[in-house]
Design a protein around this motif. Structure first.
Motif, PDB file in Angstrom:
ATOM      1  N   GLY A   1       6.277   6.807   0.586  1.00  0.00           N
ATOM      2  CA  GLY A   1       5.057   6.446   1.281  1.00  0.00           C
ATOM      3  C   GLY A   1       4.597   5.024   1.060  1.00  0.00           C
ATOM      4  O   GLY A   1       3.517   4.643   1.527  1.00  0.00           O
ATOM      5  N   LYS A   2       5.392   4.201   0.385  1.00  0.00           N
ATOM      6  CA  LYS A   2       4.990   2.830   0.061  1.00  0.00           C
ATOM      7  C   LYS A   2       5.458   1.861   1.140  1.00  0.00           C
ATOM      8  O   LYS A   2       6.465   2.087   1.803  1.00  0.00           O
ATOM      9  N   PHE A   3       4.726   0.747   1.261  1.00  0.00           N
ATOM     10  CA  PHE A   3       5.106  -0.294   2.218  1.00  0.00           C
ATOM     11  C   PHE A   3       4.625  -1.641   1.709  1.00  0.00           C
ATOM     12  O   PHE A   3       3.720  -1.734   0.854  1.00  0.00           O
ATOM     13  N   SER A   4       5.223  -2.697   2.244  1.00  0.00           N
ATOM     14  CA  SER A   4       4.776  -4.057   1.942  1.00  0.00           C
ATOM     15  C   SER A   4       5.284  -4.985   3.034  1.00  0.00           C
ATOM     16  O   SER A   4       6.408  -4.840   3.507  1.00  0.00           O
ATOM     17  N   PHE A   5       4.444  -5.939   3.459  1.00  0.00           N
ATOM     18  CA  PHE A   5       4.861  -6.985   4.376  1.00  0.00           C
ATOM     19  C   PHE A   5       3.791  -8.068   4.383  1.00  0.00           C
ATOM     20  O   PHE A   5       2.687  -7.893   3.839  1.00  0.00           O
TER      21      PHE A   5
ATOM     22  N   GLY B   1       0.790  -1.209   0.000  1.00  0.00           N
ATOM     23  CA  GLY B   1       0.000   0.000   0.000  1.00  0.00           C
ATOM     24  C   GLY B   1       0.828   1.267   0.000  1.00  0.00           C
ATOM     25  O   GLY B   1       2.065   1.234  -0.029  1.00  0.00           O
ATOM     26  N   THR B   2       0.134   2.387   0.035  1.00  0.00           N
ATOM     27  CA  THR B   2       0.749   3.714   0.051  1.00  0.00           C
ATOM     28  C   THR B   2       0.034   4.552   1.101  1.00  0.00           C
ATOM     29  O   THR B   2      -1.195   4.510   1.210  1.00  0.00           O
ATOM     30  N   VAL B   3       0.811   5.306   1.855  1.00  0.00           N
ATOM     31  CA  VAL B   3       0.260   6.179   2.885  1.00  0.00           C
ATOM     32  C   VAL B   3       0.419   7.627   2.427  1.00  0.00           C
ATOM     33  O   VAL B   3       1.532   8.053   2.081  1.00  0.00           O
TER      34      VAL B   3
END
Length: 976
Positions: free
Chosen positions: A59-63, A29-31
Motif C-alpha cells: 500500500g505504499k507509494f512515493s513520487f 504515503g500509504t493507502v
C-alpha cells in the motif's frame, strides 16, 4: 545586443535553476481501507497532469511533483475516490479510502469512445472485477468463470469436457436460427467465438448423412482467454446499452479490459496453483440378480461365472472416476514511468481430465504497453499469444453406440471389458463398442494457436479552458489456427467395417476491426458538460475450415493420404460490416445525464449489402440527491433512469444465396442446387429494448439497491419455412416473426459489518425473464432436439420461445415444460477477519427450468438405470419398465425433467502475510479454494447444466454428455 541577451539569459538561468530544482515536493504515503488493511494497486495522480504512481503490495507509494504543491486524486477498484491537497508541509500522507459498496464511482462505458460514472448511468450494466472473476476459486476456462456471476444471464455448460464450451444468453432468447451469443470485445478487439465441428458425427452418426454438426461437442473460442489477465468486464445486456455496436449487439456485448502497467517501481508477481479435479457426481449402477439378468435377455451363465469370480465391475467409475491433477503457473511483471508503462504475463496451465487420456493444456503470453508520445498523444498496444490443446474424449449424442455414455448405457456390469495380459480388449457383447477400448485407443483433440493484437491511439488536437477535442482510434486483429484431430484405429470394435477412421480439420480465422472517432468535451459552465462523439467502424471476417475424413487406414496410419477413401469438406465465410455513429451526452449539474445516439450499419451478409440499417438509442438518468433542492437525509444516492435502444443480428451467412452441393451421377461429378432456397430480401433481425430502473443507497452507502425492468422485442427473427415442392426447393430462409422478452433484475449490495477486525460485504442478485412469440408468419415450427415422441422445441405464436412440447399419450401433443427458469439468484460474500484472512464464496440458485433428459431414456432402454428396479409411485411396476412403457404408449413426459439447483460455485479462504520472510518479498498470500463442490438438485443425471446441442437456440438437451467436474485448489502468490 545579441551577446548581451545571451549573457543575461545565462545569469537568469544560473540564478533560477536552484529555485526550480527546489520547487518540488516529494510525496510519500500509504493507502489503506477503513480497517487499516493496505490497498495495493491504488492509483495516485496529480490532478490535471500526467504525473502519478500506484501503491505497491504494502500500500505504499512515493513520487515527486513539481512546484510547491497540488491536488492528488486517489482511486482504487471497489473504493470511493478521494482528493487531497499536498504541499511541502503536508507531503507524508496516510490515506484511508472508504468502501464503494454500491460501485457509484465505477466508470462505465457508454459509447465506443466515452464513459460515465455509475452514479449517472442510465442503464443497468453488470460488471465483474478481476477478484470476482478469478480471485475466489478459478475455473478451468474463462467462459466457465462467468457462470453464476452475470445478472440477467442464462449460462449453461454445454458439457464438462476439458477445454470449455459455454452457452451465454443475456435477457432471454434473441434468435432461433441466428447468433444467440454476445459479442466479446477485448481491449477494443472484436474476437471470434466460433465453435468448430471436428466431424465426429461421421463416426457417431449423431446426425445422419452429415459430416459436421452442432452435436460434435466443440469448445467455444472465447475459452482461449486467460482470466487472470483480465482487470474488469462490463456486460451490456440489452439493446438500450449496446445499440452503439449496431448489428453485432442484439445478443449483448461483453467488454473485457485486460490489466495494464502503472507508473512506479517494477513489480514481479509469481503464482502457483495446484489441485485436483473429480467427477461431480456418479449415478451408480443397477444391482443385478440372476432373474434380472434373465429378464433382460442377458447371458445368465456369464453373470453367474462373473459373480463366482468376483468380477462384477463398476464401469461408470472406471470411465469417469479418474482424479486429475491440475497445475497453473504464472509470472507477471508490471511497472512504468510517467511516459511508458507495461504489463507482461506468462502462464502455463495443465489439467488432467476425469477420463483417462483427456485433459486441457494452455500456454499464454501477454504484453500490454502504453506510451505517452507527448502531453497530447498517447498510444496503447495489447498483444496476446495463446497455444492450447484439449483432449475432449468421445461423448454426447450418438446413434452408433460408440461414445462412452451410449455404449455404457447397454453394457451390464458383469461382462468383461478390460484388456488381457497382452493389452487386447475383448469385444462388447452388449454394445457396438467397448468404451474402455475407445478411451485407450481413440483420440479427439483441439489444438489452437491464436494471436490477438489491439491498438489504441488517443490524441488531443484542440484544448481550451472549456473545450477539449480528441481523436480516438481503436482496433485490432484476432487470428487463430485451429486443428481438430479425431482418430479411431482399425483395432476398435466399431471400426471393423471402416477399418480405421481419421477426421482432421484445419480452420483459419482472421477477424479485424477498426473504430475511428472524434470526441469533443465542452463545458460552458460548471453545471453543464456536453460530450459529442462521432466516428466510423469497419469489421472484417474471414473464416476457412477444411475437414478431411479418411477411412480404411493403411497399417494403422493416421495420415489422410494413407487411406482407401477420403471425403473432403470445406466451409468458407467472408464478410465485411461498415458502420457510422453519432452520440451526444449532456451532464447537467452532475445530476441529470441525457444521452442520444444513432448508428448506421450495412453488411455483406444482408440481402442488400449496400443498404444501411438505422439503430437509435436514448437514455435519461436523474440523480435526485445531487440536486440543489434535495434536503432529505435518508438517501445517500437516489436515481431514476430510463433508456431505449435498437440493435441488430446479421442474417445467417449465405442465407441470401441458392448454394450448390456436390453431386455424383453414374460416376460423373458435378454440382446441384441445394434444397434450401436463398432469399435476396433477407434482413437483419432487429432487437428493440426499453429499460427503466431505480437505484438508491442508504446508511452512508452501506446498503445499495438497483431495480431494473426491461421489455425487449425481436422483430423479423430468422426461420426456414417449407416451400412448394414444385419449386425444386424444400425450405427457404425468411424473416418469420417477432418475439418478446420481459424481465426484472434486482441487485442489493451491502456491508452489514464494518469493524476494524471484521468486514463483511455481500451482494445479492435476483433476475427473471419471460419470453413470448408475438407474431409468426408461418405455421408452428419444431426445431432442435429430435421429435415430439422424445420432446422437442416448438416456435408458435402466443407461446414462450423456450417451450418443450411432446406427445402425452391420450392427451395428444402439447407443452410439457420450458427451459426458462422461473428465476435465478446469486449470493456473493466476502468476509475479512483478523486483518489477514479473507473468505469469499458464491452461491447460485436457479429455480426450476426443464431439461430434456434423454440420457435416462437410453439407460432405461439398455436396462442399466440405477433406479430401474425401484417403484417410486408404488404401483407395482418398476421405474425402468414404467418409463419405457410410457414411451411406447406415446408419452414423452418422463424425459422433461426439472433442472433447478442450488450450487456453491466458488469458495476460497486466503491468508495474506504482513511480515515478510525476506526484504525482497513485498507480498505473500496462501489460499485454498473449491469450485462447483456442492450442488443440491433433483435432476436425474450428471449435471442440470447441460446443452449437448452447443451454443445455439436448442439448449438444455442432455444426451450422454461428458460429466461435470468439481475441483479443489491450493494457491501460492508472491510479489517481489
Amino acid at each position: 545586443m545579441r551577446q548581451f541577451l545571451k549573457q543575461a539569459l545565462l545569469v537568469f538561468m544560473t540564478a533560477a535553476l536552484p529555485v526550480l530544482l527546489w520547487a518540488q515536493v516529494a510525496v510519500t504515503g500509504t493507502v489503506t481501507d477503513a480497517s487499516g488493511k493496505t490497498i495495493p494497486g491504488a492509483s495516485i495522480r496529480l490532478k490535471n497532469s500526467n504525473l502519478g504512481t500506484s501503491s505497491d503490495a504494502n500500500g505504499k507509494f512515493s513520487f515527486t511533483i513539481p512546484g510547491t504543491g497540488g491536488t492528488l486524486e486517489i482511486s482504487a477498484i471497489s473504493f470511493k475516490s478521494q482528493t487531497l491537497q499536498v504541499s511541502a508541509a503536508n507531503s507524508s500522507l496516510s490515506i484511508q479510502l472508504a468502501d464503494d459498496v454500491g460501485k457509484l464511482d465505477e466508470v462505465i462505458v457508454t459509447g465506443l469512445a466515452t464513459s460515465v460514472k455509475r452514479r449517472n448511468l442510465a442503464n443497468a450494466v453488470a460488471t465483474i472485477s478481476s477478484k470476482e472473476l478469478s480471485g475466489t476459486a478459478p475455473a478451468q476456462t474463462f467462459d466457465a468463470a462467468l457462470n453464476g456471476k452475470i445478472t440477467g444471464a442464462y449460462i449453461n455448460a454445454n458439457s464438462g469436457a476439458p477445454g470449455g464450451g459455454i452457452s451465454v444468453k443475456l435477457r432471454g432468447v434473441t434468435s432461433v436460427f441466428g447468433n444467440t451469443q454476445p459479442l466479446y470485445v477485448v481491449d477494443g478487439v472484436f474476437i471470434d467465438n466460433t465453435a468448430t465441428s471436428a466431424g465426429l458425427t461421421f463416426v457417431t452418426g449423431a446426425v445422419r448423412n452429415a459430416a459436421t454438426s452442432n452435436q460434435d461437442n466443440p469448445s467455444s473460442r472465447v475459452a482461449d482467454l486467460r482470466a487472470d489477465d483480465i482487470e474488469n468486464i462490463e456486460i451490456l445486456k440489452g439493446a438500450s446499452a449496446a445499440a452503439i455496436y449496431g448489428s453485432k449487439a442484439a445478443a449483448g456485448v461483453v467488454l473485457i479490459t485486460t490489466k495494464r502497467g502503472k507508473q512506479g517501481k517494477t513489480k514481479i508477481s509469481f503464482a502457483q496453483d495446484i489441485g485436483f479435479v473429480k467427477v461431480r457426481k456418479l449415478l451408480g449402477t443397477r444391482s443385478l440378480t440372476s432373474k434380472i439378468v434373465a429378464d433382460q435377455g442377458w447371458d445368465v451363465a456369464e453373470y453367474n461365472a462373473a459373480v463366482a469370480a468376483g468380477k462384477i465391475y463398476d464401469y461408470e467409475k472406471d470411465i469417469y472416476g479418474e482424479t486429475g491433477l491440475t497445475r497453473n503457473t504464472s509470472v507477471s511483471v508490471t511497472g512504468g514511468t510517467d511516459k511508458t508503462s507495461f504489463y507482461f504475463s506468462a502462464s502455463q496451465k495443465n489439467e488432467d481430465g476425469i477420463v483417462k487420456n483427456t485433459g486441457f493444456r494452455s500456454n499464454s503470453l501477454r504484453l500490454n504497453v502504453d506510451h505517452r508520445i507527448s502531453d497530447n498523444i498517447k498510444i496503447g498496444i495489447s498483444t496476446n499469444y495463446i497455444n492450447s490443446s484439449a483432449d475432449r474424449g468421445i461423448t454426447n449424442n450418438d446413434n452408433n453406440s460408440v461414445s462412452y455414455g451410449v455404449a455404457l448405457s447397454s453394457t451390464p456390469s458383469f461382462t468383461e471389458l478390460h484388456p488381457d495380459a497382452n493389452g487386447n480388449f475383448p469385444r462388447n457383447k452388449y454394445g457396438a463398442s467397448n468404451p474402455l477400448e475407445t478411451i485407450a485407443l481413440a483420440s479427439n483433440n483441439e489444438g489452437v494457436n491464436r494471436f490477438i493484437t489491439g491498438i489504441n491511439i488517443d490524441a488531443i488536437f484542440q484544448k481550451s479552458a472549456s473545450s477539449t477535442t480528441r481523436f480516438i482510434g481503436r482496433g485490432g486483429v484476432d487470428f487463430y489456427n485451429l486443428k481438430t484431430f479425431a482418430l479411431f484405429p482399425n483395432t476398435l470394435q466399431f471400426q471393423e467395417i471402416n477399418e480405421g477412421t481419421v477426421a482432421q480439420g484445419f480452420a483459419k480465422s482472421l477477424s479485424s476491426n477498426l473504430i475511428l472517432s472524434v470526441v469533443n468535451n465542452f463545458t460552458p459552465s460548471t453545471n453543464l458538460s456536453l460530450t459529442t462523439s462521432a466516428g466510423i467502424t469497419q469489421e472484417n471476417g474471414n473464416f476457412d475450415n477444411i475437414l478431411n475424413i479418411a477411412t480404411h487406414l493403411v497399417g494403422g496410419q493416421s495420415n489422410v493420404n494413407m487411406a482407401g477413401a477420403l471425403t473432403a469438406i470445406q466451409l468458407r465465410n467472408k464478410n465485411q460490416d461498415n458502420g457510422i455513429f453519432v452520440q451526444e451526452e449532456a451532464s447537467i449539474a452532475d445530476a441529470v445525464m441525457l444521452t442520444a445516439g444513432i448508428r448506421f450499419d450495412r453488411s455483406t451478409n444482408n440481402g442488400d449489402p449496400d443498404k444501411y440499417f438505422i439503430y437509435p438509442k436514448a437514455g435519461l438518468s436523474w440523480n435526485l440527491t445531487r440536486m440543489g433542492f434535495w434536503n432529505g437525509n435518508l438517501f445517500d444516492n437516489l436515481k431514476i433512469r430510463a433508456a431505449y435502444g435498437q440493435a441488430g443480428n446479421f442474417p445467417v451467412f449465405g442465407s441470401k444465396f441458392n448454394s450448390m452441393v456436390v453431386a455424383n451421377t453414374g460416376g460423373l461429378l458435378g454440382t446441384l442446387v441445394s434444397t434450401i432456397r436463398g432469399n435476396t430480401g433477407i434482413k437483419p433481425e432487429r432487437t428493440a429494448e426499453l429499460e427503466a430502473g431505480l437505484d438508491f443507497s442508504v446508511l452512508n452507502s452501506r446498503l445499495n439497491f438497483e431495480l431494473t425492468f426491461y421489455n425487449k422485442t425481436i422483430t423479423g427473427f430468422l426461420l426456414q419455412r417449407p416451400v412448394a415442392g414444385s419449386s425444386g426447393f424444400s425450405t427457404q430462409w425468411i424473416n418469420a416473426g417477432d418475439l418478446r422478452n420481459r424481465g426484472i433484475e434486482i441487485s442489493v449490495n451491502a456491508q452489514p459489518i464494518a469493524t476494524r477486525d471484521v468486514r463483511w460485504t455481500t451482494t445479492v442478485n435476483f433476475w427473471m425473464n419471460r419470453s413470448k412469440v408475438t407474431k409468426l408468419d408461418v405455421d408452428p415450427v419444431e426445431v432442435g432436439a429430435f421429435s415430439t415422441g422424445l420432446g422437442i422445441f416448438r416456435i408458435e405464436k402466443g407461446a414462450t420461445a423456450t417451450q418443450i412440447v411432446g406427445k402425452d399419450g391420450a392427451n395428444g401433443t402439447h407443452k410439457l415444460g420450458d427451459t426458462e427458469p422461473k428465476f435465478q439468484m446469486n449470493f456473493f460474500n466476502e468476509v475479512t477477519f483478523l486483518k489477514n484472512f479473507s473468505l469469499r464464496f458464491l452461491l447460485h440458485w436457479k429455480y426450476k427450468g426443464d431439461n430434456l433428459n434423454l440420457s435416462e431414456f437410453l439407460t432405461d432402454l439398455g436396462g442399466t438405470s440405477p433406479d430401474f428396479d425401484k417403484d417410486d409411485d408404488g404401483n407395482g411396476v418398476v421405474n425402468g419398465v414404467q418409463r419405457v412403457n410410457d414411451y411406447l404408449a406415446g408419452s414423452a413426459r418422463n424425459f422433461v425433467q426439472e433442472a433447478g439447483y442450488l450450487r456453491l460455485r466458488e469458495v476460497g479462504l486466503y491468508y495474506t502475510f504482513i511480515n515478510m520472510p525476506a526484504s525482497f518479498i513485498k507480498g505473500l498470500r496462501l489460499g485454498i479454494s473449491a469450485n462447483n463442490y456442492f450442488t443440491k438438485t433433483n435432476y436425474r443425471n450428471y449435471d442440470p447444466e447441460v446443452s449437448n446441442f452447443g451454443t445455439g437456440f436448442s439448449s438444455n438437451v442432455d444426451v450422454m454428455p461428458f460429466p461435470a467436474s468439481k475441483r479443489a485448489t491450493f494457491h501460492l502468490a508472491v510479489d517481489f
